[in-house]
Enzyme design. Structure first.
Site, short mmCIF file in Angstrom:
data_model
loop_
_atom_site.label_atom_id
_atom_site.label_comp_id
_atom_site.label_asym_id
_atom_site.label_seq_id
_atom_site.Cartn_x
_atom_site.Cartn_y
_atom_site.Cartn_z
N GLU A 199 2.28 -12.58 -2.52
CA GLU A 199 0.68 -12.76 -2.51
C GLU A 199 0.02 -12.26 -3.78
OE1 GLU A 199 1.04 -8.35 -1.85
OE2 GLU A 199 2.25 -10.16 -1.35
N ARG A 214 12.33 4.32 0.40
CA ARG A 214 11.19 4.31 -0.14
C ARG A 214 11.03 4.39 -1.77
NH1 ARG A 214 8.79 8.57 0.44
NH2 ARG A 214 6.66 8.23 0.45
N CYS A 240 6.33 -4.96 0.79
CA CYS A 240 6.72 -3.76 0.36
C CYS A 240 6.47 -2.46 1.08
CB CYS A 240 5.78 -3.65 -0.81
SG CYS A 240 5.76 -2.14 -2.06
N HIS A 261 5.82 -8.67 -3.61
CA HIS A 261 4.67 -8.97 -3.47
C HIS A 261 4.40 -10.47 -3.69
CE1 HIS A 261 2.69 -5.19 -2.33
NE2 HIS A 261 3.39 -4.75 -3.33
N GLY A 267 1.05 -1.16 0.06
CA GLY A 267 -0.10 -0.12 0.10
C GLY A 267 0.98 1.05 0.10
N GLU A 268 0.50 2.22 0.76
CA GLU A 268 1.33 3.46 0.91
C GLU A 268 1.69 3.58 2.36
OE1 GLU A 268 3.39 6.28 -0.03
OE2 GLU A 268 2.12 6.91 1.52
N SER A 269 3.11 3.44 2.55
CA SER A 269 3.59 3.55 4.07
C SER A 269 3.12 4.55 4.86
CB SER A 269 5.11 3.22 4.08
OG SER A 269 5.69 4.34 3.33
#
Length: 196
Positions: free
Chosen positions: A177, A111, A82, A175, A50-52
């Site tokens: 998953e 990042r 991620c 990722h 996602g977005e940290s």
């Protein structure tokens, strides 16, 4: 006592559903976690991508920042992918203003190190403890600039560290998953099972 571990997926943002599916395929009971009382019921936790910075703000908003930090410090197994890797870093090289992490791995991360969204790619990654390369999906992925003495590097890609483990905390830049290859999740489920 059941040997099937109950593993939560932090369900604030990111590919929660894919992690729930991968954990179930790896023989765990998988549950979304959005509240502190749900966190209290799991044996381990996955932090999705996602977005940290967004995950950091939402974790504070939902009252999960301190409880997750406390559980990690107390030895709960955690796996981050991620943005989840960024959230497990003790230090971010280029943090956004006010960005916090859960910590847990003595590492410094960068990042978006592999580039922007349109530079996303898939690649085979050789991960220590897994017999053949896993397919890694890199989406605005971070990499690990450096690790401390306690952290074990599990994988590199193009010379950069992309998988790390420190005790009961596991993190990948990519990722797994999203690929249907559940071997990294199996590795994490074994970590949780060994901890029970």
């Amino acid at each position: 006592m059941s040997t099937t571990p109950v593993i939560g997926v932090l369900a604030l943002q990111g590919d929660v559903r894919e992690h729930l599916i991968a954990l179930a395929a790896a023989d765990a009971v998988a549950r979304p976690v959005r509240r502190p009382e749900e966190l209290a019921e799991v044996d381990g936790l996955v932090l999705p991508g996602g977005e940290s910075t967004t995950i950091s703000k939402l974790a504070v908003l939902f009252g999960l920042m301190e409880p997750i930090r406390e559980r990690i410090a107390a030895g709960m197994p955690v796996y981050g992918t991620c943005a989840g890797l960024i959230m497990l870093a003790d230090k971010i090289l280029d943090p956004r203003s006010g960005q916090e992490t859960f910590g847990g791995i003595d590492m410094i991360v960068r990042r978006n190190a592999f580039g922007r969204q349109n530079e996303s790619f898939e690649a085979g990654v050789t991960v220590a403890g897994i017999d053949t390369p896993v397919e890694g999906v890199f989406i605005r992925a971070p990499w690990v600039e450096s690790v401390g003495a306690e952290a074990e590097v599990l994988a590199r890609y193009d010379g950069h560290i992309v998988a790390v483990r420190q005790g009961k905390v596991l993190a990948t830049s990519f990722h797994p998953e999203l690929t249907g290859d559940h071997r990294v999740h199996e590795l994490f489920v074994e970590m949780v099972r060994a901890d029970r």
